[in-house]
Design a protein around this motif. Sequence first.
Motif, PDB file in Angstrom:
ATOM      1  N   PRO A 147       0.824  -1.221   0.000  1.00  0.00           N
ATOM      2  CA  PRO A 147       0.000   0.000   0.000  1.00  0.00           C
ATOM      3  C   PRO A 147       0.849   1.259   0.000  1.00  0.00           C
ATOM      4  O   PRO A 147       1.831   1.373   0.731  1.00  0.00           O
ATOM      5  N   GLN A 148       0.468   2.220  -0.834  1.00  0.00           N
ATOM      6  CA  GLN A 148       1.155   3.514  -0.924  1.00  0.00           C
ATOM      7  C   GLN A 148       0.133   4.631  -0.735  1.00  0.00           C
ATOM      8  O   GLN A 148       0.243   5.706  -1.339  1.00  0.00           O
ATOM      9  N   GLY A 149      -0.860   4.391   0.091  1.00  0.00           N
ATOM     10  CA  GLY A 149      -2.036   5.247   0.139  1.00  0.00           C
ATOM     11  C   GLY A 149      -1.875   6.586   0.796  1.00  0.00           C
ATOM     12  O   GLY A 149      -2.767   7.430   0.687  1.00  0.00           O
ATOM     13  N   THR A 150      -0.777   6.855   1.517  1.00  0.00           N
ATOM     14  CA  THR A 150      -0.676   8.152   2.185  1.00  0.00           C
ATOM     15  C   THR A 150      -0.015   9.223   1.341  1.00  0.00           C
ATOM     16  O   THR A 150      -0.227  10.413   1.577  1.00  0.00           O
ATOM     17  N   LEU A 151       0.775   8.849   0.349  1.00  0.00           N
ATOM     18  CA  LEU A 151       1.531   9.843  -0.409  1.00  0.00           C
ATOM     19  C   LEU A 151       1.181   9.900  -1.892  1.00  0.00           C
ATOM     20  O   LEU A 151       1.534  10.863  -2.557  1.00  0.00           O
ATOM     21  N   PHE A 152       0.509   8.875  -2.436  1.00  0.00           N
ATOM     22  CA  PHE A 152       0.278   8.836  -3.877  1.00  0.00           C
ATOM     23  C   PHE A 152      -1.212   8.828  -4.195  1.00  0.00           C
ATOM     24  O   PHE A 152      -1.950   7.966  -3.725  1.00  0.00           O
ATOM     25  N   GLY A 153      -1.612   9.813  -5.024  1.00  0.00           N
ATOM     26  CA  GLY A 153      -2.903   9.839  -5.709  1.00  0.00           C
ATOM     27  C   GLY A 153      -4.064   9.205  -4.997  1.00  0.00           C
ATOM     28  O   GLY A 153      -4.489   9.637  -3.939  1.00  0.00           O
ATOM     29  N   ARG A 154      -4.566   8.101  -5.586  1.00  0.00           N
ATOM     30  CA  ARG A 154      -5.731   7.446  -5.047  1.00  0.00           C
ATOM     31  C   ARG A 154      -5.728   5.983  -5.491  1.00  0.00           C
ATOM     32  O   ARG A 154      -5.080   5.610  -6.447  1.00  0.00           O
ATOM     33  N   ASN A 155      -6.455   5.155  -4.748  1.00  0.00           N
ATOM     34  CA  ASN A 155      -6.610   3.744  -5.109  1.00  0.00           C
ATOM     35  C   ASN A 155      -5.265   3.038  -5.308  1.00  0.00           C
ATOM     36  O   ASN A 155      -4.969   2.509  -6.365  1.00  0.00           O
ATOM     37  N   THR A 156      -4.447   3.001  -4.243  1.00  0.00           N
ATOM     38  CA  THR A 156      -3.129   2.369  -4.352  1.00  0.00           C
ATOM     39  C   THR A 156      -2.918   1.281  -3.298  1.00  0.00           C
ATOM     40  O   THR A 156      -1.824   1.165  -2.750  1.00  0.00           O
ATOM     41  N   PRO A 157      -3.906   0.456  -2.973  1.00  0.00           N
ATOM     42  CA  PRO A 157      -3.703  -0.528  -1.909  1.00  0.00           C
ATOM     43  C   PRO A 157      -2.723  -1.640  -2.266  1.00  0.00           C
ATOM     44  O   PRO A 157      -2.144  -2.264  -1.379  1.00  0.00           O
ATOM     45  N   ALA A 158      -2.534  -1.939  -3.560  1.00  0.00           N
ATOM     46  CA  ALA A 158      -1.606  -2.999  -3.958  1.00  0.00           C
ATOM     47  C   ALA A 158      -0.207  -2.464  -4.219  1.00  0.00           C
ATOM     48  O   ALA A 158       0.783  -3.171  -4.014  1.00  0.00           O
ATOM     49  N   GLY A 159      -0.105  -1.224  -4.684  1.00  0.00           N
ATOM     50  CA  GLY A 159       1.190  -0.654  -4.991  1.00  0.00           C
ATOM     51  C   GLY A 159       1.099   0.362  -6.117  1.00  0.00           C
ATOM     52  O   GLY A 159       0.012   0.695  -6.597  1.00  0.00           O
ATOM     53  N   VAL A 160       2.264   0.839  -6.551  1.00  0.00           N
ATOM     54  CA  VAL A 160       2.361   1.877  -7.568  1.00  0.00           C
ATOM     55  C   VAL A 160       3.429   1.495  -8.590  1.00  0.00           C
ATOM     56  O   VAL A 160       4.510   1.017  -8.218  1.00  0.00           O
ATOM     57  N   VAL A 161       3.126   1.678  -9.862  1.00  0.00           N
ATOM     58  CA  VAL A 161       4.135   1.619 -10.919  1.00  0.00           C
ATOM     59  C   VAL A 161       4.334   3.053 -11.390  1.00  0.00           C
ATOM     60  O   VAL A 161       3.402   3.695 -11.871  1.00  0.00           O
ATOM     61  N   LYS A 162       5.550   3.559 -11.241  1.00  0.00           N
ATOM     62  CA  LYS A 162       5.821   4.987 -11.392  1.00  0.00           C
ATOM     63  C   LYS A 162       6.825   5.219 -12.514  1.00  0.00           C
ATOM     64  O   LYS A 162       7.930   4.669 -12.511  1.00  0.00           O
ATOM     65  N   PHE A 163       6.439   6.045 -13.500  1.00  0.00           N
ATOM     66  CA  PHE A 163       7.290   6.405 -14.631  1.00  0.00           C
ATOM     67  C   PHE A 163       7.697   7.869 -14.502  1.00  0.00           C
ATOM     68  O   PHE A 163       6.889   8.714 -14.125  1.00  0.00           O
ATOM     69  N   GLU A 164       8.934   8.133 -14.859  1.00  0.00           N
ATOM     70  CA  GLU A 164       9.421   9.510 -14.852  1.00  0.00           C
ATOM     71  C   GLU A 164      10.129   9.787 -16.171  1.00  0.00           C
ATOM     72  O   GLU A 164      11.124   9.139 -16.522  1.00  0.00           O
ATOM     73  N   SER A 165       9.598  10.751 -16.926  1.00  0.00           N
ATOM     74  CA  SER A 165      10.205  11.102 -18.207  1.00  0.00           C
ATOM     75  C   SER A 165      11.558  11.777 -18.004  1.00  0.00           C
ATOM     76  O   SER A 165      11.784  12.454 -16.989  1.00  0.00           O
ATOM     77  N   ALA A 166      12.464  11.574 -18.952  1.00  0.00           N
ATOM     78  CA  ALA A 166      13.709  12.330 -18.946  1.00  0.00           C
ATOM     79  C   ALA A 166      13.376  13.810 -19.099  1.00  0.00           C
ATOM     80  O   ALA A 166      12.536  14.185 -19.920  1.00  0.00           O
ATOM     81  N   LYS A 167      14.022  14.662 -18.322  1.00  0.00           N
ATOM     82  CA  LYS A 167      13.637  16.072 -18.242  1.00  0.00           C
ATOM     83  C   LYS A 167      14.559  16.951 -19.081  1.00  0.00           C
ATOM     84  O   LYS A 167      15.719  16.613 -19.340  1.00  0.00           O
ATOM     85  N   PRO A 168      14.057  18.113 -19.472  1.00  0.00           N
ATOM     86  CA  PRO A 168      14.925  19.093 -20.143  1.00  0.00           C
ATOM     87  C   PRO A 168      15.988  19.625 -19.182  1.00  0.00           C
ATOM     88  O   PRO A 168      15.810  19.586 -17.951  1.00  0.00           O
ATOM     89  N   ASN A 169      17.084  20.123 -19.745  1.00  0.00           N
ATOM     90  CA  ASN A 169      18.091  20.798 -18.936  1.00  0.00           C
ATOM     91  C   ASN A 169      18.648  21.986 -19.705  1.00  0.00           C
ATOM     92  O   ASN A 169      18.527  22.070 -20.929  1.00  0.00           O
ATOM     93  N   LEU A 170      19.276  22.892 -18.980  1.00  0.00           N
ATOM     94  CA  LEU A 170      19.792  24.126 -19.551  1.00  0.00           C
ATOM     95  C   LEU A 170      21.239  24.000 -20.026  1.00  0.00           C
ATOM     96  O   LEU A 170      21.823  24.971 -20.500  1.00  0.00           O
ATOM     97  N   ASP A 171      21.827  22.806 -19.906  1.00  0.00           N
ATOM     98  CA  ASP A 171      23.264  22.664 -20.106  1.00  0.00           C
ATOM     99  C   ASP A 171      23.692  22.738 -21.569  1.00  0.00           C
ATOM    100  O   ASP A 171      24.565  23.536 -21.930  1.00  0.00           O
ATOM    101  N   LYS A 172      23.102  21.884 -22.421  1.00  0.00           N
ATOM    102  CA  LYS A 172      23.598  21.797 -23.803  1.00  0.00           C
ATOM    103  C   LYS A 172      22.575  21.076 -24.680  1.00  0.00           C
ATOM    104  O   LYS A 172      21.635  20.463 -24.200  1.00  0.00           O
ATOM    105  N   ILE A 173      22.812  21.168 -25.988  1.00  0.00           N
ATOM    106  CA  ILE A 173      22.019  20.389 -26.937  1.00  0.00           C
ATOM    107  C   ILE A 173      22.495  18.941 -26.870  1.00  0.00           C
ATOM    108  O   ILE A 173      23.690  18.657 -27.007  1.00  0.00           O
ATOM    109  N   GLU A 174      21.575  18.032 -26.632  1.00  0.00           N
ATOM    110  CA  GLU A 174      21.914  16.616 -26.553  1.00  0.00           C
ATOM    111  C   GLU A 174      20.660  15.790 -26.818  1.00  0.00           C
ATOM    112  O   GLU A 174      19.548  16.326 -26.842  1.00  0.00           O
TER     113      GLU A 174
END
Length: 731
Positions: A147-174
């Motif tokens: 269960p992840q019910g205190t910190l994530f969204g809603r309806n999470t009694p079994a667990g969470v599968v969490k995706f995070e996209s690669a983010k932009p950065n200010l460093d360089k073109i890549e």
Amino acid sequence: MIKLSKMHKRVLALGAILPIGSAFAQTDAATTQPQLETVTVTAQRRAENIKDVPVSVTMLKDEKLDTLLSGGQDIRFLAGKVPSLNVESSNGRTFPRFYIRGYGNTDFSSFASQPVSLVYDDVVQENGILKGFPVFDVEGVEVLRGPQGTLFGRNTPAGVVKFESAKPNLDKIEGYYSASVATHMTSSVEGAANIPLSSEWAMRVSTLRQHRDNFVDNTYTGQNDALEGYNEHAERVQFLYKPSTTFNALFNVHSRTTDGSARLFRANVIQKGSNNLVDDYDFNKISTNGLNFQNLKTNGANARLSWDLGSVKLFSITGYEGVDNYLSHGDIDGGTPSGPGIVPFQVETAGGIDYLKQYSQEFRVESKNAGPLNWQTGVYYFKENGQAFSDTFDTTSHALASHLVSHQNNTAYAVFGSVTYDVSSDFSVRGGLRYTHDQKDFRTVTAWNVTQVGATSVEESKNKANWDLSGTYKLNKDISAYARVATGFRAPSIAAASSQVPITVADAETITSYEAGIKADLFNRRARASLSVYDYDVKNQQLTVVGGNSNVTKLINAAKTIGRGLEGEIEGFVTPDFKMSFSGSYNFTKIEDPNLYVAKCAQCTITDPIGSNGLVSINGNPLPQAAKWIFNATARYNWPLQNGNLFVLTDWSYRSKINYFLYEAKEFTGKPLTEGGLRLGYNWDGGKYEVAGFVRNILDKQQAIGAIDFNNLTGFVNEPRQFGVQFRGGF
């Protein structure tokens, strides 16, 4: 000229492959021995070392993730690839259903809820159709068990599968680009570009294109290469605005479009009295007189803002997800009037979503105390508004025979908080609390040629407080142990009516879970291991009864379900050039309700007790799709060459038998499944470029992985063996 030892050459070679396979190693300069990189997760909504988090969690990223996705797989590639996780779908590449520790939901109706929550870029993807968004250009995938019910969204009694996209950065073109081609002209092209626009703005553009030719012949119509193809494309554009060190804003717009074959249902493909495929089974052929196709278009946007106010940080997460249209049309009986096998009567159906709009807003405040006490608290709001339909057709003319349209409004809000206290330098405790209000309004909009039984509208609401408490103790600098108790909650679910079953409601379910584990860095961080054990009780678990002798679904509650098991993972370097990993899980589940009976299948061999009313007792049965055992193993060997690196990588997964439905039957018990992959490649120019050949399902295992509980032994099967090549480059 400086002469390098063989060991130093290996170290430099390992460093050269880091841009593409960065999960492979870091290097201890003093010993020239490779070390595993530190894995950072956000399981507790903060970036932390995976070893310090009191949750059973797995992170997939970099080369391992790229390998699993190399053949154009959809999100079901995660099935059985980490401990205690299964993913399946009777809709093909759309509407996946997730199970963690055997705990999930087989409901395929348009507004079905699941106890496993999928979170993409901090925004919950609540409806099942949203959970299938393709995986590309991501920093990683976290699987949080329990269960992840205190910190994530809603309806999470079994667990969470969490995706995070690669983010932009200010460093360089890549960026990067990748292209693969495989069996049946399966192609997958993806790429991303990070472009700084100014000293304060940056943009990241990501795209994915996937295609497979039709290659299954329809022997009934005589049409060759008629089915099993698909076209998939998805896009994501992100903008980062960072005018100072105390504020940043990340904006994300994304969309998905897919079309092609729906799941192919194969009439009487399972042998009577066993779970073997029939002798004349051929994946490349099917006999069907129903139409088969599906199409889907989704879109979404979110804005994530953060302010550093000195002693605290403030976060705002605003999300929108929408379904513009969804339609999946298939031949539910799987055959024709002449077979194959017995087809008592013909049914051709379609289901879809006219529109779905989901809005969510979260505000969260996080402390930055230097002392032992830290906390976070926030509020959450969720709103969903959608309209879905189910149709039946005349199987001769394909003319519409009935049309049922349903509408649902779902509103939820929550207040939550979490506190962490470092009792000493070695021992810390965490506690969390969340109060949730959830309300659903469901009604029938249209019932053309359907005589609906019972009420035409239902309203349900529920309030619930959830909590968790955990402690982490550092046995030494490399080993920590934890214990956790947590509760979870899933709001009531509502299923549409039919001419035989009224609108059904499943009451809210709750879970109490106990977990303990140990996590360790070993051999000067050349290896990493974890082990967890758990025990949970679910009260009023929502279950879905499908089929029997009719093509209907309805919701029920089981008085109690129990689960217990363990999960273990280990990875490390055997030699500086040879890395291996092993993981596994044992999940025992059991339904405890002596008064719970369901309708039985028409043609299968039931192994459960049958009551005097002709219904089947499911008391004592495991949960559907709950594999007792899951094992995974990978091995990678690297040969440093003069101008690059040659490598070979193999990965293997095993899951034990599963039940497809609530009852147990010889035909509807899925066999154990073992699948393996092999990848041979070469990278050069400091890891900037890579070319590889691969094979998926190397043993060419072919078996049923699901069935249709209707009027015969209709089933659907796993993907066949696939060979391919891939080129990947960076800039």
